[in-house]
Design an enzyme around this catalytic site. Structure first.
Site, PDB file in Angstrom:
ATOM      1  N   ARG A  25       0.817  -1.240   0.000  1.00 55.69           N
ATOM      2  CA  ARG A  25       0.000   0.000   0.000  1.00 55.69           C
ATOM      3  C   ARG A  25       0.839   1.274   0.000  1.00 55.69           C
ATOM      4  NH1 ARG A  25      -3.234  -2.918   3.696  1.00 55.69           N
ATOM      5  NH2 ARG A  25      -5.012  -3.841   2.634  1.00 55.69           N
ATOM      6  N   LYS A  67       1.868  11.294 -11.433  1.00 58.61           N
ATOM      7  CA  LYS A  67       1.093  10.315 -12.213  1.00 58.61           C
ATOM      8  C   LYS A  67       1.983   9.101 -12.433  1.00 58.61           C
ATOM      9  CE  LYS A  67      -2.486  12.681 -14.866  1.00 58.61           C
ATOM     10  NZ  LYS A  67      -2.995  13.070 -16.196  1.00 58.61           N
ATOM     11  N   GLU A 100       6.814  17.451 -25.219  1.00 58.65           N
ATOM     12  CA  GLU A 100       6.143  17.889 -23.984  1.00 58.65           C
ATOM     13  C   GLU A 100       6.451  19.365 -23.712  1.00 58.65           C
ATOM     14  OE1 GLU A 100       3.844  16.170 -22.746  1.00 58.65           O
ATOM     15  OE2 GLU A 100       4.358  14.044 -22.501  1.00 58.65           O
ATOM     16  N   LYS A 132       4.455  23.078 -14.544  1.00 61.73           N
ATOM     17  CA  LYS A 132       3.730  21.858 -14.186  1.00 61.73           C
ATOM     18  C   LYS A 132       3.362  21.870 -12.707  1.00 61.73           C
ATOM     19  CE  LYS A 132       3.320  16.929 -14.509  1.00 61.73           C
ATOM     20  NZ  LYS A 132       3.611  15.709 -15.214  1.00 61.73           N
ATOM     21  N   GLU A 161      -6.494  15.733 -10.548  1.00 62.23           N
ATOM     22  CA  GLU A 161      -7.328  16.028 -11.718  1.00 62.23           C
ATOM     23  C   GLU A 161      -8.812  16.029 -11.351  1.00 62.23           C
ATOM     24  OE1 GLU A 161      -5.044  14.730 -15.417  1.00 62.23           O
ATOM     25  OE2 GLU A 161      -6.947  13.689 -15.638  1.00 62.23           O
ATOM     26  N   ARG A 202      -5.973  20.224 -14.029  1.00 63.87           N
ATOM     27  CA  ARG A 202      -4.802  19.443 -14.428  1.00 63.87           C
ATOM     28  C   ARG A 202      -4.886  18.940 -15.871  1.00 63.87           C
ATOM     29  NH1 ARG A 202      -0.982  15.275 -11.022  1.00 63.87           N
ATOM     30  NH2 ARG A 202       0.346  14.812 -12.792  1.00 63.87           N
ATOM     31  N   ASN A 262      -2.669  17.849 -20.506  1.00 59.04           N
ATOM     32  CA  ASN A 262      -2.998  16.800 -21.460  1.00 59.04           C
ATOM     33  C   ASN A 262      -3.223  17.347 -22.871  1.00 59.04           C
ATOM     34  OD1 ASN A 262      -4.779  13.903 -21.616  1.00 59.04           O
ATOM     35  ND2 ASN A 262      -3.217  14.125 -20.052  1.00 59.04           N
ATOM     36  N   HIS A 311      -2.960  15.211 -26.013  1.00 61.57           N
ATOM     37  CA  HIS A 311      -2.731  13.825 -25.596  1.00 61.57           C
ATOM     38  C   HIS A 311      -3.808  12.831 -26.026  1.00 61.57           C
ATOM     39  CE1 HIS A 311       0.697  15.266 -23.408  1.00 61.57           C
ATOM     40  NE2 HIS A 311       0.964  14.057 -22.929  1.00 61.57           N
ATOM     41  N   HIS A 348      -2.076   9.699 -27.537  1.00 69.32           N
ATOM     42  CA  HIS A 348      -2.205   8.316 -27.050  1.00 69.32           C
ATOM     43  C   HIS A 348      -2.834   7.425 -28.130  1.00 69.32           C
ATOM     44  CE1 HIS A 348      -2.009   9.550 -22.507  1.00 69.32           C
ATOM     45  NE2 HIS A 348      -0.829   9.534 -23.091  1.00 69.32           N
ATOM     46  N   HIS A 355       6.441   8.666 -27.260  1.00 70.71           N
ATOM     47  CA  HIS A 355       5.332   9.440 -26.690  1.00 70.71           C
ATOM     48  C   HIS A 355       5.405  10.926 -27.098  1.00 70.71           C
ATOM     49  CE1 HIS A 355       2.260  10.782 -23.910  1.00 70.71           C
ATOM     50  NE2 HIS A 355       3.116  11.636 -23.371  1.00 70.71           N
TER      51      HIS A 355
HETATM   52  N1  LIG Z   1       3.757  10.349 -15.416  1.00 67.33           N
HETATM   53  C1  LIG Z   1       3.690  11.414 -16.182  1.00 67.33           C
HETATM   54  O1  LIG Z   1       3.291  12.507 -15.772  1.00 67.33           O
HETATM   55  C2  LIG Z   1       4.150  11.304 -17.604  1.00 67.33           C
HETATM   56  C3  LIG Z   1       4.370  12.474 -18.347  1.00 67.33           C
HETATM   57  C4  LIG Z   1       4.835  12.357 -19.644  1.00 67.33           C
HETATM   58  C5  LIG Z   1       5.087  11.097 -20.178  1.00 67.33           C
HETATM   59  N2  LIG Z   1       4.854   9.994 -19.429  1.00 67.33           N
HETATM   60  C6  LIG Z   1       5.185   8.655 -19.957  1.00 67.33           C
HETATM   61  O2  LIG Z   1       6.601   8.603 -20.074  1.00 67.33           O
HETATM   62  C7  LIG Z   1       6.950   7.718 -21.136  1.00 67.33           C
HETATM   63  C8  LIG Z   1       7.913   8.400 -22.060  1.00 67.33           C
HETATM   64  O3  LIG Z   1       9.056   8.802 -21.349  1.00 67.33           O
HETATM   65  P1  LIG Z   1      10.498   8.824 -22.013  1.00 67.33           P
HETATM   66  O4  LIG Z   1      10.441   9.460 -23.337  1.00 67.33           O
HETATM   67  O5  LIG Z   1      11.443   9.323 -21.016  1.00 67.33           O
HETATM   68  O6  LIG Z   1      10.649   7.283 -22.317  1.00 67.33           O
HETATM   69  P2  LIG Z   1      11.657   6.121 -21.956  1.00 67.33           P
HETATM   70  O7  LIG Z   1      11.709   5.900 -20.521  1.00 67.33           O
HETATM   71  O8  LIG Z   1      11.291   4.987 -22.805  1.00 67.33           O
HETATM   72  O9  LIG Z   1      13.032   6.658 -22.501  1.00 67.33           O
HETATM   73  C9  LIG Z   1      13.153   6.851 -23.874  1.00 67.33           C
HETATM   74  C10 LIG Z   1      14.370   6.119 -24.441  1.00 67.33           C
HETATM   75  O10 LIG Z   1      15.537   6.785 -24.018  1.00 67.33           O
HETATM   76  C11 LIG Z   1      16.463   5.852 -23.453  1.00 67.33           C
HETATM   77  N3  LIG Z   1      17.199   6.593 -22.428  1.00 67.33           N
HETATM   78  C12 LIG Z   1      16.787   6.960 -21.199  1.00 67.33           C
HETATM   79  N4  LIG Z   1      17.705   7.742 -20.622  1.00 67.33           N
HETATM   80  C13 LIG Z   1      18.727   7.845 -21.480  1.00 67.33           C
HETATM   81  C14 LIG Z   1      19.957   8.533 -21.462  1.00 67.33           C
HETATM   82  N5  LIG Z   1      20.321   9.294 -20.435  1.00 67.33           N
HETATM   83  N6  LIG Z   1      20.769   8.416 -22.531  1.00 67.33           N
HETATM   84  C15 LIG Z   1      20.410   7.663 -23.587  1.00 67.33           C
HETATM   85  N7  LIG Z   1      19.242   7.019 -23.692  1.00 67.33           N
HETATM   86  C16 LIG Z   1      18.404   7.103 -22.638  1.00 67.33           C
HETATM   87  C17 LIG Z   1      15.617   4.716 -22.977  1.00 67.33           C
HETATM   88  O11 LIG Z   1      16.359   3.517 -22.924  1.00 67.33           O
HETATM   89  C18 LIG Z   1      14.539   4.661 -24.039  1.00 67.33           C
HETATM   90  O12 LIG Z   1      14.972   3.934 -25.141  1.00 67.33           O
HETATM   91  C19 LIG Z   1       5.675   7.335 -21.821  1.00 67.33           C
HETATM   92  O13 LIG Z   1       5.278   6.057 -21.414  1.00 67.33           O
HETATM   93  C20 LIG Z   1       4.679   8.377 -21.340  1.00 67.33           C
HETATM   94  O14 LIG Z   1       3.367   7.893 -21.361  1.00 67.33           O
HETATM   95  C21 LIG Z   1       4.403  10.076 -18.160  1.00 67.33           C
HETATM   96  O1  LIG Z   2       0.902  15.132 -15.512  1.00 68.39           O
HETATM   97  C1  LIG Z   2      -0.123  15.150 -16.189  1.00 68.39           C
HETATM   98  O2  LIG Z   2      -1.236  15.391 -15.705  1.00 68.39           O
HETATM   99  C2  LIG Z   2      -0.077  14.859 -17.629  1.00 68.39           C
HETATM  100  O3  LIG Z   2      -1.109  14.738 -18.260  1.00 68.39           O
HETATM  101  C3  LIG Z   2       1.268  14.730 -18.258  1.00 68.39           C
HETATM  102  C4  LIG Z   2       1.256  14.006 -19.601  1.00 68.39           C
HETATM  103  O4  LIG Z   2       2.327  14.526 -20.356  1.00 68.39           O
HETATM  104  C5  LIG Z   2       1.512  12.498 -19.469  1.00 68.39           C
HETATM  105  O5  LIG Z   2       1.662  11.947 -20.746  1.00 68.39           O
HETATM  106  C6  LIG Z   2       0.499  11.724 -18.652  1.00 68.39           C
HETATM  107  O6  LIG Z   2       0.992  10.433 -18.387  1.00 68.39           O
HETATM  108  C7  LIG Z   2      -0.808  11.563 -19.340  1.00 68.39           C
HETATM  109  O7  LIG Z   2      -1.687  11.098 -18.402  1.00 68.39           O
HETATM  110  P1  LIG Z   2      -3.056  10.405 -18.747  1.00 68.39           P
HETATM  111  O8  LIG Z   2      -3.812  10.538 -17.486  1.00 68.39           O
HETATM  112  O9  LIG Z   2      -3.656  11.130 -19.905  1.00 68.39           O
HETATM  113  O10 LIG Z   2      -2.738   9.006 -19.094  1.00 68.39           O
HETATM  114 ZN   LIG Z   3       2.659  13.289 -22.073  1.00 67.55          ZN
END
Ligand SMILES: NC(=O)c1ccc[n+]([C@@H]2O[C@H](COP(=O)([O-])OP(=O)(O)OC[C@H]3O[C@@H](n4cnc5c(N)ncnc54)[C@H](O)[C@@H]3O)[C@@H](O)[C@H]2O)c1
Ligand SMILES: O=C(O)C(=O)C[C@@H](O)[C@H](O)[C@H](O)COP(=O)(O)O
Ligand SMILES: [Zn+2]
Length: 362
Positions: free
Chosen positions: A118, A140, A182, A223, A233, A238, A242, A245, A249, A261
């Site tokens: 948890r 998130k 982004e 942010k 949200e 929030r 998006n 997005h 997506h 992404h």
């Molecule tokens: N939680 C949130 O608020 C939020 C916000 C935006 C995106 N996301 C999610 O994040 C993901 C995308 O993130 P990302 O683009 O960082 O993806 P990722 O984690 O896949 O990294 C992208 C690529 O870069 C490589 N990499 C990572 N660090 C590196 C470095 N320092 N040098 C060289 N290569 C490196 C990885 O191996 C991978 O191939 C998606 O799944 C998206 O949905 C979440």
């Molecule tokens: O932090 C947030 O809120 C975002 O929407 C950031 C987005 O860039 C990110 O891709 C997020 O994971 C999207 O969330 P989702 O709830 O649409 O899946």
């Molecule tokens: Zn995003």
């Protein structure tokens, strides 16, 4: 080094941004009296092995789990393997997880941290541009399920975020562009002055491949301001994070995750601007200005060849739609965003076709 304080209802924490912030992380965990599982991206480990080994070998209480960070591995199966690893090594609620990688590692490790017993403490060490400006902050976490992005997840804030710019030196051009996707959205989240600043700094980043601490800090502050006012949200504010997005997506799912992404977000924001123009939310001349201002951002050719019907089907299954009616976040001008705009699917289809036409000729 810059320090930003994020104050949400559930937790307040610091985001450190700068060169070699990782050494601060090593220092903070110098003599922990609890166990720490470092969940690491395999590529990051390969490229930054010496720094990471130094950390892992220096203390007994560090444990290690790595995986290939692909959207296919952002799934429940992977979280199960991490739960097993934690259990096998007797991790309890006083222990912690560190995400060392990009957004995929952060989302997966964060979800595990939110759900194992948890909830156990969680730290973010983002290594991509995208994860520094966006995913490591705001809480998130989650995984993909039945081809739908982030269908399973939780809001779970980290204890601290360490954004070390040195990691960015090994990023491929494609990953820099993905991070730029982004950053594009942040141009619309505040006033005209912010729009221009982001536009210019982003153009410079892509042409010179130099990472600007001030640009990263600005994105995180934008942010944080949103997340502080609507952590889960609930009020809807929030949703502005998006922008683009629902399209993005759907592109990712329709193309079976063969695009990044952030690449999907670039196309998604342009598509949203087209919709805004068609709905008279923005004038033709403003639309042309916004597109030409950001025309330096490339749109992945795979997106331009995607099947519009399939994209629309996925848009109708987006988490934020109601009764399979497409609902979008739209910008009317920088600092003026509209959320929950229902848009007729025929207009969405027309907009997709226009997006493909515009960018096929660029
Ligand atoms: N939680 C949130 O608020 C939020 C916000 C935006 C995106 N996301 C999610 O994040 C993901 C995308 O993130 P990302 O683009 O960082 O993806 P990722 O984690 O896949 O990294 C992208 C690529 O870069 C490589 N990499 C990572 N660090 C590196 C470095 N320092 N040098 C060289 N290569 C490196 C990885 O191996 C991978 O191939 C998606 O799944 C998206 O949905 C979440
Ligand atoms: O932090 C947030 O809120 C975002 O929407 C950031 C987005 O860039 C990110 O891709 C997020 O994971 C999207 O969330 P989702 O709830 O649409 O899946
Ligand atoms: Zn995003």
């Amino acid at each position: 080094m810059k320090k930003i304080e994020v104050k949400t209802e559930s937790k307040s924490y610091e985001v450190l941004i700068g060169q070699n912030v990782f050494s601060q992380f090593v220092q903070d965990f110098n003599k922990p009296d609890f166990k720490i599982l470092v969940v690491c991206d395999k590529n990051v480990y390969r490229l930054h092995r010496t720094r990471i080994d130094d950390l892992l070998n220096s203390k007994e209480n560090f444990y290690f789990y790595s995986f290939n960070s692909t959207e296919r591995n952002k799934n429940l199966k992977n979280t199960e393997l991490i739960y097993k690893h934690l259990f096998k090594n007797n991790f309890s609620r006083k222990d912690a997880i560190v995400a060392l990688g990009g957004g995929i590692v952060g989302d997966v490790a964060g979800f595990v941290a939110a759900t194992y017993m948890r909830g156990i403490s969680f730290y973010q060490v983002p290594t991509t541009l995208l994860s520094m400006v966006d995913s490591s902050v705001g809480g998130k976490t989650g995984v993909n399920f039945i081809e739908i992005k982030n269908l399973i997840g939780a809001f779970y804030q980290p204890e601290k975020v360490y954004a070390d710019l040195n990691f960015l030196e090994t990023l491929s051009p494609k990953e820099i562009i993905s991070g730029a996707g982004e950053i594009f959205k942040y141009a619309f989240l505040a006033d005209e002055e912010n729009y221009l600043l982001i536009r210019n700094k982003l153009a410079k980043l892509l042409s010179e491949k130099k990472f600007d601490e001030n640009l990263i800090a600005r994105c995180i502050k934008l942010k944080a301001a949103v997340v502080e006012n609507d952590e889960k949200e609930l009020s809807g504010l929030r949703k502005v994070l998006n922008l683009g997005h629902t399209f993005a997506h759907a592109f990712e799912s329709a193309l079976k995750f063969q695009i990044k992404h952030g690449e999907a977000v670039i196309a998604g924001i342009f598509a949203s601007l087209i919709v805004s123009e068609k709905l008279d939310i923005i004038s033709k001349s403003d639309f042309q200005k916004y597109v030409s201002d950001f025309l330096f951002l490339p749109v992945n050719k795979k997106i331009l060849n995607s099947d519009t019907d399939s994209v629309i089907e996925f848009m109708k299954s987006d988490k934020k739609t109601s009764d399979r009616k497409i609902k979008l976040v739209l910008a009317s001008k920088p600092g003026n965003m509209l959320i929950d705009v229902f848009v007729d699917e025929r207009l969405v289809k027309k907009s997709l076709k226009e997006l493909f036409e515009i960018f096929r000729t660029v």
